[in-house]
Every structure is written in structure tokens, then in C-alpha cells.
Design a protein around this motif. Structure first.
Motif, PDB file in Angstrom:
ATOM      1  N   VAL A 178       0.271  -9.281  -1.500  1.00 48.75           N
ATOM      2  CA  VAL A 178       1.153  -8.400  -0.747  1.00 48.75           C
ATOM      3  C   VAL A 178       1.347  -7.097  -1.510  1.00 48.75           C
ATOM      4  O   VAL A 178       1.139  -7.032  -2.728  1.00 48.75           O
ATOM      5  CB  VAL A 178       2.536  -9.038  -0.488  1.00 48.75           C
ATOM      6  CG1 VAL A 178       2.395 -10.300   0.348  1.00 48.75           C
ATOM      7  CG2 VAL A 178       3.270  -9.313  -1.802  1.00 48.75           C
ATOM      8  N   MET A 179       1.755  -6.065  -0.764  1.00 51.94           N
ATOM      9  CA  MET A 179       2.100  -4.783  -1.363  1.00 51.94           C
ATOM     10  C   MET A 179       3.611  -4.621  -1.285  1.00 51.94           C
ATOM     11  O   MET A 179       4.205  -4.733  -0.210  1.00 51.94           O
ATOM     12  CB  MET A 179       1.417  -3.641  -0.619  1.00 51.94           C
ATOM     13  CG  MET A 179       1.766  -2.265  -1.157  1.00 51.94           C
ATOM     14  SD  MET A 179       0.964  -1.886  -2.738  1.00 51.94           S
ATOM     15  CE  MET A 179      -0.657  -1.400  -2.145  1.00 51.94           C
ATOM     16  N   ILE A 180       4.239  -4.395  -2.444  1.00 51.21           N
ATOM     17  CA  ILE A 180       5.673  -4.140  -2.518  1.00 51.21           C
ATOM     18  C   ILE A 180       5.845  -2.628  -2.602  1.00 51.21           C
ATOM     19  O   ILE A 180       5.285  -1.984  -3.490  1.00 51.21           O
ATOM     20  CB  ILE A 180       6.283  -4.829  -3.749  1.00 51.21           C
ATOM     21  CG1 ILE A 180       6.015  -6.333  -3.691  1.00 51.21           C
ATOM     22  CG2 ILE A 180       7.769  -4.541  -3.860  1.00 51.21           C
ATOM     23  CD1 ILE A 180       6.349  -7.060  -4.979  1.00 51.21           C
ATOM     24  N   LYS A 181       6.612  -2.048  -1.668  1.00 51.52           N
ATOM     25  CA  LYS A 181       6.669  -0.598  -1.570  1.00 51.52           C
ATOM     26  C   LYS A 181       8.104  -0.112  -1.391  1.00 51.52           C
ATOM     27  O   LYS A 181       8.929  -0.787  -0.789  1.00 51.52           O
ATOM     28  CB  LYS A 181       5.822  -0.108  -0.385  1.00 51.52           C
ATOM     29  CG  LYS A 181       4.378  -0.531  -0.455  1.00 51.52           C
ATOM     30  CD  LYS A 181       3.598  -0.126   0.779  1.00 51.52           C
ATOM     31  CE  LYS A 181       3.337   1.346   0.811  1.00 51.52           C
ATOM     32  NZ  LYS A 181       2.434   1.716   1.924  1.00 51.52           N
ATOM     33  N   ALA A 182       8.340   1.087  -1.907  1.00 53.08           N
ATOM     34  CA  ALA A 182       9.640   1.738  -1.714  1.00 53.08           C
ATOM     35  C   ALA A 182       9.682   2.347  -0.321  1.00 53.08           C
ATOM     36  O   ALA A 182       8.752   3.033   0.093  1.00 53.08           O
ATOM     37  CB  ALA A 182       9.844   2.827  -2.767  1.00 53.08           C
ATOM     38  N   SER A 183      10.766   2.119   0.385  1.00 49.96           N
ATOM     39  CA  SER A 183      10.880   2.647   1.745  1.00 49.96           C
ATOM     40  C   SER A 183      10.829   4.165   1.758  1.00 49.96           C
ATOM     41  O   SER A 183      10.259   4.763   2.663  1.00 49.96           O
ATOM     42  CB  SER A 183      12.194   2.179   2.383  1.00 49.96           C
ATOM     43  OG  SER A 183      12.311   2.666   3.695  1.00 49.96           O
ATOM     44  N   ALA A 184      11.386   4.798   0.745  1.00 45.01           N
ATOM     45  CA  ALA A 184      11.399   6.264   0.686  1.00 45.01           C
ATOM     46  C   ALA A 184      10.314   6.792  -0.236  1.00 45.01           C
ATOM     47  O   ALA A 184      10.356   7.945  -0.651  1.00 45.01           O
ATOM     48  CB  ALA A 184      12.774   6.745   0.207  1.00 45.01           C
ATOM     49  N   GLY A 185       9.336   5.944  -0.554  1.00 38.16           N
ATOM     50  CA  GLY A 185       8.364   6.278  -1.593  1.00 38.16           C
ATOM     51  C   GLY A 185       7.277   7.235  -1.186  1.00 38.16           C
ATOM     52  O   GLY A 185       7.159   7.664  -0.052  1.00 38.16           O
ATOM     53  N   GLY A 186       6.418   7.542  -2.167  1.00 38.66           N
ATOM     54  CA  GLY A 186       5.282   8.422  -1.996  1.00 38.66           C
ATOM     55  C   GLY A 186       4.657   8.693  -3.342  1.00 38.66           C
ATOM     56  O   GLY A 186       5.274   8.513  -4.383  1.00 38.66           O
TER      57      GLY A 186
ATOM     58  N   LYS B 226       4.612   6.090  -6.367  1.00 36.06           N
ATOM     59  CA  LYS B 226       5.841   5.666  -7.045  1.00 36.06           C
ATOM     60  C   LYS B 226       6.474   4.496  -6.282  1.00 36.06           C
ATOM     61  O   LYS B 226       6.534   4.480  -5.068  1.00 36.06           O
ATOM     62  CB  LYS B 226       6.842   6.818  -7.117  1.00 36.06           C
ATOM     63  CG  LYS B 226       6.282   8.099  -7.721  1.00 36.06           C
ATOM     64  CD  LYS B 226       5.848   7.918  -9.157  1.00 36.06           C
ATOM     65  CE  LYS B 226       5.445   9.238  -9.793  1.00 36.06           C
ATOM     66  NZ  LYS B 226       4.325   9.913  -9.127  1.00 36.06           N
ATOM     67  N   GLY B 227       6.961   3.510  -7.027  1.00 38.32           N
ATOM     68  CA  GLY B 227       7.639   2.378  -6.415  1.00 38.32           C
ATOM     69  C   GLY B 227       6.713   1.453  -5.661  1.00 38.32           C
ATOM     70  O   GLY B 227       7.120   0.824  -4.683  1.00 38.32           O
ATOM     71  N   MET B 228       5.466   1.352  -6.108  1.00 37.46           N
ATOM     72  CA  MET B 228       4.493   0.486  -5.432  1.00 37.46           C
ATOM     73  C   MET B 228       3.909  -0.518  -6.413  1.00 37.46           C
ATOM     74  O   MET B 228       3.567  -0.173  -7.542  1.00 37.46           O
ATOM     75  CB  MET B 228       3.362   1.318  -4.813  1.00 37.46           C
ATOM     76  CG  MET B 228       3.811   2.243  -3.713  1.00 37.46           C
ATOM     77  SD  MET B 228       2.472   3.314  -3.112  1.00 37.46           S
ATOM     78  CE  MET B 228       1.335   2.097  -2.459  1.00 37.46           C
ATOM     79  N   ARG B 229       3.775  -1.769  -5.991  1.00 36.60           N
ATOM     80  CA  ARG B 229       3.185  -2.826  -6.804  1.00 36.60           C
ATOM     81  C   ARG B 229       2.432  -3.800  -5.907  1.00 36.60           C
ATOM     82  O   ARG B 229       2.842  -4.062  -4.771  1.00 36.60           O
ATOM     83  CB  ARG B 229       4.265  -3.614  -7.583  1.00 36.60           C
ATOM     84  CG  ARG B 229       5.035  -2.838  -8.646  1.00 36.60           C
ATOM     85  CD  ARG B 229       4.166  -2.517  -9.854  1.00 36.60           C
ATOM     86  NE  ARG B 229       4.916  -1.988 -10.971  1.00 36.60           N
ATOM     87  CZ  ARG B 229       5.360  -0.749 -11.082  1.00 36.60           C
ATOM     88  NH1 ARG B 229       5.166   0.104 -10.097  1.00 36.60           N
ATOM     89  NH2 ARG B 229       6.010  -0.336 -12.165  1.00 36.60           N
ATOM     90  N   ILE B 230       1.332  -4.351  -6.418  1.00 37.26           N
ATOM     91  CA  ILE B 230       0.618  -5.422  -5.719  1.00 37.26           C
ATOM     92  C   ILE B 230       0.994  -6.735  -6.398  1.00 37.26           C
ATOM     93  O   ILE B 230       1.011  -6.834  -7.627  1.00 37.26           O
ATOM     94  CB  ILE B 230      -0.905  -5.212  -5.785  1.00 37.26           C
ATOM     95  CG1 ILE B 230      -1.304  -3.915  -5.075  1.00 37.26           C
ATOM     96  CG2 ILE B 230      -1.642  -6.393  -5.139  1.00 37.26           C
ATOM     97  CD1 ILE B 230      -2.758  -3.539  -5.254  1.00 37.26           C
TER      98      ILE B 230
END
Length: 664
Positions: free
Chosen positions: A155-163, A166-170
Motif C-alpha cells: 500500500v501507499m501511505i500518503k499525506a492528504s495535503a501532500g506533494g 513529502k509524507g509518502m511511504r510504501i
């Protein structure tokens, strides 16, 4: 048209906006922090306003400070660039309340598309293909692991306000989901002031392809082709190109039409980008919509001839789009290489310091373009993104664009900091990249142990050795002229030497053929070297070997030269036969033993220490977290051991190779 606009950003994007504004006859206002007092964008703008300390959360993303700069200067409009306040609805609202134009989309579109959870729901409603995932709010790490298991790993864990990665992890399992959730949440809070996280299915063997859209305030919206952004590292794009070597016309049309449908669903105007993940069968899934200008917009400009910044300004002023969908023609191929202040030989860790040498290749109309925000003598700060330039090339074909990029990278001179130019050059020559058979896992798959420099074919090693020998004759001859003049006699240097590279020794003979041509005999063959009026001390050599151009960089070292070319860097020693014989007998100096120390791999701020003195740690266990250039890096134990001493604490600013802790 606007008479004055303020650019609420810094670095290369601020410089980029200033160039178009200047072309349009619009005055510009720059804002700057303490760290950017002497920055290039400040020098280029017509006016500049100081807005606070170096950290972005005390300067560039403080809305009140930007609004005060607007009041001081009387700016009629604001271009936000990308990052910082570019996708903050409250900033657009503050501008509207002050009767200042926002050079971007309306607040409703920012709110709908800037929030990745909401945007996925709206995309599905608009008929856009979306990736399976959980769009609700996630309570904690355990909740994240439970959801990830239900969605199905990876899965990809992502920041809702990200870009910007930044704030992304597999995550591939529950433990990684828990850790990834905590790290993404922390990064999101620090970078965007919004720590909401969502989880979606990670598509294996994916390609990252995005569609550029452009709309006005009168209901007109078009798409300007696609960009392939699959060469990524840590979810951050490194090389982009337009068009994609993978898409066919029918897939391009379907993706473009869905992107326009989504844009119209939120009354979008201005330039924006709809990002997709595309699998090996050309199935595409919506990822997010960026309601701003993208970093990689130049490649679209190069193949369409459309100045996206100009269009954004005209749309904000209320003008109709002059371009219709049928007017959009994709001409040729364009590639963008991002020059980062990071050391590829140290696992791409951030690098800071002063640019003692910064000399980009000469820009050539359309063929070579360099968007930058730095200059020679300037400083690369730890407070901001590590990207310092975007080098772009254009060619009639993909092969021509790649070749143009190779030459431009060869001629790009950077010293004083670690940088990724060698890596970019190596990618341009990589058979898999050249074939276009790439995915977002390209770097991970092709460089699993990190980057150690490009390999050199035997013929290329011979050519580099021959060039070094010719350089040595030039240097020896100049030294002889100086010493001979001082002593009142003529000095003639010898020309029979031994060239040593990577442990191999070969005899070489050099003769001067006149007009900067040299004949170099090595391994029984004679090569003609053209040094094109190179002078000792010059780093750049536009050399040619047997008539074939070979631009390379050369620096003097003891008994020889370090030569860099196409991502490879080699020490070439040139010695007399006797000195070479003695040098082979010298013992090799071994580096100091740091196996019982945890060293800081890059300049950064210690965020947390996860162990205490006396703790027994296991291989792979997290020891501490260091933040550098807006990214949090977890440092882990390389082997089992006991912590004997901790030399740093949270809040400490550390230099590269500073000792964080020691082990028994």
C-alpha cells in the motif's frame, strides 16, 4: 493587464515567473527570508520584501507576512509558484478579501482537488478511473495497519495535503504500515501544517504519467498532452519527459478527456495537472490533481510552444484562452533532468554549502534550457528543497533529445556541494532508459546498492587516458616555459610516460601535432586528441578523440588528473616509468575505522533519539531521526550491538559525519 505581481515563492520557480512577467511588461516583487537575502530571485525582481527567519513556517508559508508584503508594494496579483502556499485555500481567500488576484484556480477547486481524499471521491463521481483505497481519516498506527491489510499489501501511505514526495511511504507489511504512518504524519505536519493521512493500493510495475490541463474563467478547458515522470527516487521525480514513450494516441486521448472532465467538474481555471498511475497494459488510475504549476512544466512548454506561466497570468486577469484543443500539437520530444543538492555516492543524502563553481551549459533556443535559482558563490541552505536547477533539452525525436541532454549534462560544472549530475548522466546512457522500458521502480531496481558511478567501456577508458596524457603534455610544456624563462634556457618536457587508471598501467607516448592537436600512442594504437585550446586550470575540456566530440571535466590531483565523463569519474595518474614502478610498491592508506559509530550522513537537525546508553540494539532497529531539506531520515543499526555513548540530542544541528552515538 496587471502592472505589478508578487511571487510568493523562492528559488528557480520565482526566477521562472519573473522571466515571463518581464517579457509581458509586468513589474515583479520578490519575498525573501534571512537565508535568501542574496538569492537570485531577489536580485532579478524589481522589488523585494523581507518576510522573516529561514524556516519556511516562519516566513514563506506565513500568510500574514505575504499579505503585508502585498500591502507594502501595491501588488495587484500573486503567483504562488509550487509548494509553500500554492495550494492553500485560505491564502487564496485572503487575497480575494484584499481584492488581489490569485494567479491560480478558484478556492473551490483548491479545496476539492488539493485534498487528496476529497479529490478521489470527486474523480470517481466524474467518471475518472481511480485506485482502490481507504479515503476516510485514520486514527493511529494500529488503525493504519488494519486498513492496509484490508486494502491488500503493498500500500501507499500518503499525506492528504501532500506533494513533492513529502509524507509518502510504501508499506509491504503491518510493521512498515505502522512506522510509515507515523513518519508520514510527522512529515505532513511539518511540511503542510496538515497531518491527515490516507492509504491506497500500490500498483506494482507502475508508470507515473500526468496530463497538463489549462482552463479559463469562461468555461474553456483543454489538455496539452502528457508527461512521463517515472524516474523517481523516494517518490520524488528526478527525470521527466514529454510525451511519454509508452502511451498510444487512444490512451492519451482518453486520459486527456478524463482530466478535462474532472477539471470542469470543479470549475477549474488556470494551469493544473492530473496525475495517473499507468500499468503495463495501459490501464490508468487517478492519483491526484495538482492545482498549481508543476515543477516539470518546461517539457510541456517545449513540445507545445505554450508559455504556461503567461497563460496563468492571462487567465487570472480574466482573458479567454486563445488556444483550442485542436490547436494543440505535440512537436518533438523534451526531457528535464533535476539537478539536486544531494550526493549520489552517499545514497543521495542532502548536501549543503557554498557553490564554489556553478556554470550551466550555454542555453540554446528551445534545444537547451536551464531553469535555476542559484549562482556561483551562492549558498545551498538546509532549510529548503534540495533542487537547484532543471536542465531541459529538446529534439525532433526522443533519441535526439537524449543526445542533446547528454551533451548538456557533460558541460554542466558544479563544485562545492554534493550533486547528482553523475547520476543523471548515467541514466541517460542506461539501456533501459534509452529503450523507454521504465517504471517508478527504475532507480530501486537498477541501482539496488546505490550509485557508485557509471561503468567505463575499455575503449572509453583508453580515450580518457589519452586525453589525460595530452593534458599532461600541455601542463608540462607550460611549466617548462616558465622555469626555462627564469633560468634563461629552453626546457623540453619528455613525452614517454606510464598512465595508471583503476589499477591498470599502460605506457603512453604523446607528440604535439600543432594547432592543439596531439597524437597519443597507447596499446599499440595512435589516437588524435583535439584539446580545443584548453588551458591548465580549466575544468571544462571540449575535447575530441579522432574527431568524435568528448566534452569532459578535468581537475588536477597529485601525479595526475581526475576526469569525469558521462557519469564516470576516474583518477588518471601520469608518471615516468621509474616513478610508476615505485608508486606500485607504496602501501595503500586505509580509512579510519568507524564501524562502532553512528555518523550523521548529511547536515541536518536531530529530531529524535530512539535508544539510550546501555541499550542492546538489533540489526535494522531505528536509532534516531534526522531532518534535512524538509525530509525526515530514519538512521538504523547496521548490526547488533550495545550503545556505549550518545553524542547528540534532539534539537542539535549536525554536520556531515558528526558522531551521533558509539557502540561497544
Amino acid at each position: 493587464m496587471f502592472k505589478k505581481i508578487l511571487i510568493a515563492n523562492r528559488g528557480e520557480i520565482a526566477c521562472r515567473v519573473i522571466k515571463t512577467a518581464r517579457k509581458m511588461g509586468i513589474a515583479t516583487v520578490a519575498v525573501y527570508s534571512d537565508a535568501d537575502r542574496d538569492a537570485l530571485h531577489v536580485q532579478m525582481a524589481d522589488e523585494a520584501v523581507h518576510i522573516g527567519p529561514p524556516p519556511a513556517n516562519q516566513s514563506y508559508i506565513v500568510i500574514d507576512k505575504i499579505m503585508e508584503a502585498i500591502r507594502q508594494t501595491g501588488a495587484e496579483a500573486v503567483h504562488p509558484g509550487y509548494g509553500f502556499l500554492s495550494e492553500r485555500a485560505e491564502f487564496a481567500e485572503a487575497l480575494a478579501a484584499a481584492n488581489v488576484a490569485f494567479i491560480g484556480p478558484p478556492v473551490g477547486a483548491i479545496e476539492a482537488m488539493g485534498d487528496k481524499i476529497t479529490s478521489k471521491k470527486l474523480a470517481a463521481e466524474a467518471g475518472v478511473s481511480t485506485v482502490p483505497g481507504y479515503m476516510g481519516l485514520i486514527d493511529d498506527a494500529e488503525h493504519a495497519a488494519k486498513i492496509a491489510g484490508e486494502v491488500g499489501y503493498p500500500v501507499m501511505i500518503k499525506a492528504s495535503a501532500g506533494g513533492g514526495g513529502k509524507g509518502m511511504r510504501i508499506a509491504w507489511n503491518d510493521d512498515e504500515a505502522r512506522e510509515g504512518f507515523a513518519l508520514s504524519k510527522s512529515e505532513a505536519a511539518n511540511s503542510f501544517g496538515d497531518d491527515r493521512i490516507f492509504i491506497e493500493k500500490f500498483v506494482t510495475q507502475p508508470r507515473h504519467i500526468e496530463i497538463q490541463v489549462l482552463g479559463d474563467k469562461h468555461g474553456n478547458c483543454i489538455y496539452l498532452g502528457e508527461r512521463e515522470c517515472s524516474i523517481q527516487r523516494r517518490n520524488q521525480k528526478v527525470i521527466e519527459e514529454a510525451p511519454s514513450p509508452f502511451l498510444d494516441e487512444s490512451t492519451r486521448k482518453a486520459m486527456g478527456e478524463q482530466s478535462v472532465a474532472l477539471a470542469k467538474a470543479v470549475d477549474y481555471c488556470s494551469a493544473g495537472t492530473v496525475e495517473f498511475i499507468v500499468d503495463g497494459d495501459r490501464n490508468f488510475y487517478f492519483l491526484e490533481m495538482n492545482t498549481r504549476l508543476q515543477v516539470e512544466h518546461p517539457v510541456t512548454e517545449l513540445i507545445t510552444g505554450v508559455d504556461l506561466v503567461e497563460q496563468m497570468i492571462r487567465v487570472a486577469y480574466g482573458e479567454h484562452l486563445e488556444i483550442q484543443q485542436d490547436d494543440v500539437k505535440l512537436d518533438g520530444w523534451a526531457i528535464e533532468s533535476r539537478l539536486y543538492a544531494e550526493d549520489p555516492f552517499r545514497n543521495f543524502l542532502p548536501s549543503i554549502g557554498r557553490l564554489t563553481r556553478y556554470r550551466p551549459p550555454q542555453e540554446v533556443e528551445r534545444r537547451v534550457r536551464n531553469d535555476t535559482g542559484v549562482y556561483e558563490g551562492g549558498e545551498i541552505s538546509r532549510f529548503y528543497d534540495p533542487m537547484i536547477a532543471k536542465l531541459c533539452s529538446w529534439g525532433a525525436t526522443r533519441e535526439a533529445a537524449i543526445e542533446e541532454m547528454r551533451g548538456a549534462l557533460d558541460r554542466f560544472e558544479v563544485d562545492g556541494i554534493g550533486h547528482n549530475l553523475p547520476f543523471l548522466s548515467a541514466v541517460m546512457d542506461h539501456p533501459r532508459f534509452v529503450s523507454g522500458n521504465i517504471t517508478t521502480a527504475f532507480i530501486e531496481e537498477e541501482y539496488p546498492e546505490g550509485f557508485e558511478g557509471a561503468a567505463l567501456a575499455d575503449t572509453d577508458a583508453t580515450r580518457l587516458s589519452a586525453v589525460a596524457a595530452a593534458c599532461h603534455l600541455v601542463r608540462q610544456r607550460r611549466a617548462g616555459q616558465v622555469s626555462g624563462a627564469m633560468e634563461g634556457r629552453e626546457y623540453k618536457p619528455g613525452a614517454d610516460w606510464v598512465v595508471q587508471m583503476s589499477g591498470d598501467s599502460r605506457p603512453v607516448t604523446v607528440t604535439d601535432a600543432g594547432d592543439w592537436l596531439f597524437k597519443v600512442t597507447i596499446d599499440g594504437a595512435t589516437l588524435t586528441i583535439d584539446l580545443t585550446k584548453w588551458r591548465p586550470g580549466d575544468v571544462m575540456i571540449d575535447a575530441a578523440v579522432d574527431g568524435v566530440p568528448m566534452p569532459l571535466k578535468v581537475t588536477r590531483i597529485t601525479d595526475g588528473y581526475r576526469i569525469a565523463w558521462r557519469g564516470a569519474s576516474r583518477k588518471v595518474f601520469i608518471r615516468s616509468p621509474r616513478v610508476a614502478e615505485l608508486a606500485a610498491l607504496m602501501p595503500e592508506k586505509l580509512p579510519p575505522d568507524t564501524s562502532k559509530m553512528l555518523l550523521c550522513p548529511m547536515p541536518g537537525l536531530v529530531m529524535s533519539i530512539a535508544v539510550a546508553e546501555g541499550d542492546e540494539v538489533q540489526e535494522g532497529q531505528a536509532l534516531c531521526t534526522v531532518e534535512a531539506m524538509k525530509m525526515e531520515n530514519v538512521l538504523r543499526a547496521e548490526r547488533k550491538g550495545i550503545v556505549s555513548a550518545i553524542k547528540a540530542e534532539p534539537g542539535d544541528s549536525l554536520a556531515v559525519d558528526a558522531v551521533i552515538m558509539e557502540f561497544e
